[in-house]
Design an enzyme around this catalytic site. Structure first.
Site, PDB file in Angstrom:
ATOM      1  N   HIS A   1       0.849  -1.191   0.000  1.00 48.28           N
ATOM      2  CA  HIS A   1       0.000   0.000   0.000  1.00 48.28           C
ATOM      3  C   HIS A   1       0.883   1.239   0.000  1.00 48.28           C
ATOM      4  CE1 HIS A   1       0.538  -0.511   4.415  1.00 48.28           C
ATOM      5  NE2 HIS A   1       0.414   0.825   4.479  1.00 48.28           N
TER       6      HIS A   1
ATOM      7  N   HIS B   1       2.016   3.838   1.821  1.00 44.51           N
ATOM      8  CA  HIS B   1       2.531   4.563   2.969  1.00 44.51           C
ATOM      9  C   HIS B   1       4.052   4.448   2.946  1.00 44.51           C
ATOM     10  CE1 HIS B   1      -1.319   4.619   5.707  1.00 44.51           C
ATOM     11  NE2 HIS B   1      -1.301   5.590   4.811  1.00 44.51           N
TER      12      HIS B   1
ATOM     13  N   ASP C   1       6.278   3.410   4.912  1.00 43.63           N
ATOM     14  CA  ASP C   1       6.920   2.181   5.380  1.00 43.63           C
ATOM     15  C   ASP C   1       6.803   1.048   4.365  1.00 43.63           C
ATOM     16  OD1 ASP C   1       4.184   2.157   5.837  1.00 43.63           O
ATOM     17  OD2 ASP C   1       4.307   1.015   7.711  1.00 43.63           O
TER      18      ASP C   1
ATOM     19  N   HIS D   1      -6.895  -0.856   6.541  1.00 48.22           N
ATOM     20  CA  HIS D   1      -5.897   0.123   6.985  1.00 48.22           C
ATOM     21  C   HIS D   1      -5.815   1.291   6.008  1.00 48.22           C
ATOM     22  CE1 HIS D   1      -2.160   1.743   8.539  1.00 48.22           C
ATOM     23  NE2 HIS D   1      -1.590   1.597   7.362  1.00 48.22           N
TER      24      HIS D   1
ATOM     25  N   ASN E   1      -1.924   3.815  13.334  1.00 47.06           N
ATOM     26  CA  ASN E   1      -2.254   4.880  12.393  1.00 47.06           C
ATOM     27  C   ASN E   1      -3.515   4.522  11.607  1.00 47.06           C
ATOM     28  OD1 ASN E   1      -2.324   6.917  10.492  1.00 47.06           O
ATOM     29  ND2 ASN E   1      -0.565   6.161   9.330  1.00 47.06           N
TER      30      ASN E   1
END
Length: 249
Positions: free
Chosen positions: A101, A103, A105, A164, A195
């Site tokens: 995804h 993000h 990280d 998420h 988050n």
């Protein structure tokens, strides 16, 4: 007495500064078996160093990564360390990276992978969102549910629905019964949802249940952060979602 108090204050303040300025932990790699490893890099979230997990998959045709190292603000040192570890320890080229995804990280190290000639792929939505966040876009070629084989290693990428994020996918290794849940799955060690800025909290539970239906035989489930376990991580994610919803009523 005044001198002693001053000395104590200096030592306390010095220790505090040392703790605040201490560097993040370095890359760690943990073998799950002779073919699959977890790579763990660290980022800062709410002033704490947080571990982030991805996969290293050893095939007969080179290495497949799942997710980059946790890199941000143009600093790609974590992904650089990851590539160096693969070269030194496995002595095979990295052929591909699947990002789960958009993000930092998961996609923060794309530029470092591109410099090394590594192909990076994702769903079309992840590619679009990566660009909007200022990262290089992976190739947005993955359908919602697809299985492909690299070096005799079948790999399934599955979009279970929003959770998420709106673009989160999981990666299944059927030969090893290993599921990389990424940040879609919470570790059994997690006390909260973390988050949720981009989360769909109303749909996340339904999406987890789809994953449980598809991959309920998983021997290992690797969450995006903290320690891994088996399918208890999926059950724990559902409980945390229920707890989070109750706290908002």
């Amino acid at each position: 007495m005044l001198i002693l108090r001053a000395l104590c204050f200096f030592l306390l303040f010095h220790g505090f500064v040392q703790a605040q300025s201490s560097p993040k932990p370095k890359l760690t790699v943990t073998p799950l078996n002779d073919r699959v490893y977890v790579h763990t890099t660290y980022g800062i979230y709410l002033n704490n160093a947080i571990p982030s997990n991805g996969l290293i998959i050893k095939t007969t045709d080179g290495i497949v990564l799942v997710d980059t190292g946790w890199d941000s603000d143009g600093n790609t040192d974590n992904t650089r360390q990851l590539l160096r570890w693969v070269a030194d320890s496995l002595r095979q080229p990295v052929r591909l990276c699947i990002v789960t995804h958009a993000h930092e990280d998961r996609v923060g190290g794309i530029s470092e992978l591109r410099k090394a000639g590594v192909r990076v792929i994702s769903t079309p939505l992840t590619a679009q969102k990566s660009l909007k966040l200022g990262y290089e876009a992976p190739e947005g070629i993955l359908p919602a549910d697809t299985t492909f084989t690299i070096g005799q290693e079948p790999i399934r990428c599955y979009f279970p629905g929003e959770g998420h994020t709106s673009d989160n996918i999981v990666v299944w290794l059927p030969r090893h019964q290993i599921l990389h849940g990424g940040c879609f799955v919470k570790s059994v060690a997690a006390f909260g949802m973390g988050n949720v800025a981009d989360a769909n909290l109303n749909e996340w539970g339904n999406s987890v249940r789809r994953v449980m239906q598809q991959f309920g035989t998983a021997r290992l489930v690797i969450p995006g952060h903290e320690e891994w376990s088996d399918t208890k991580a999926l059950e724990h994610t559902l409980r945390l979602l229920e707890k989070h919803a109750a706290s908002k009523r």
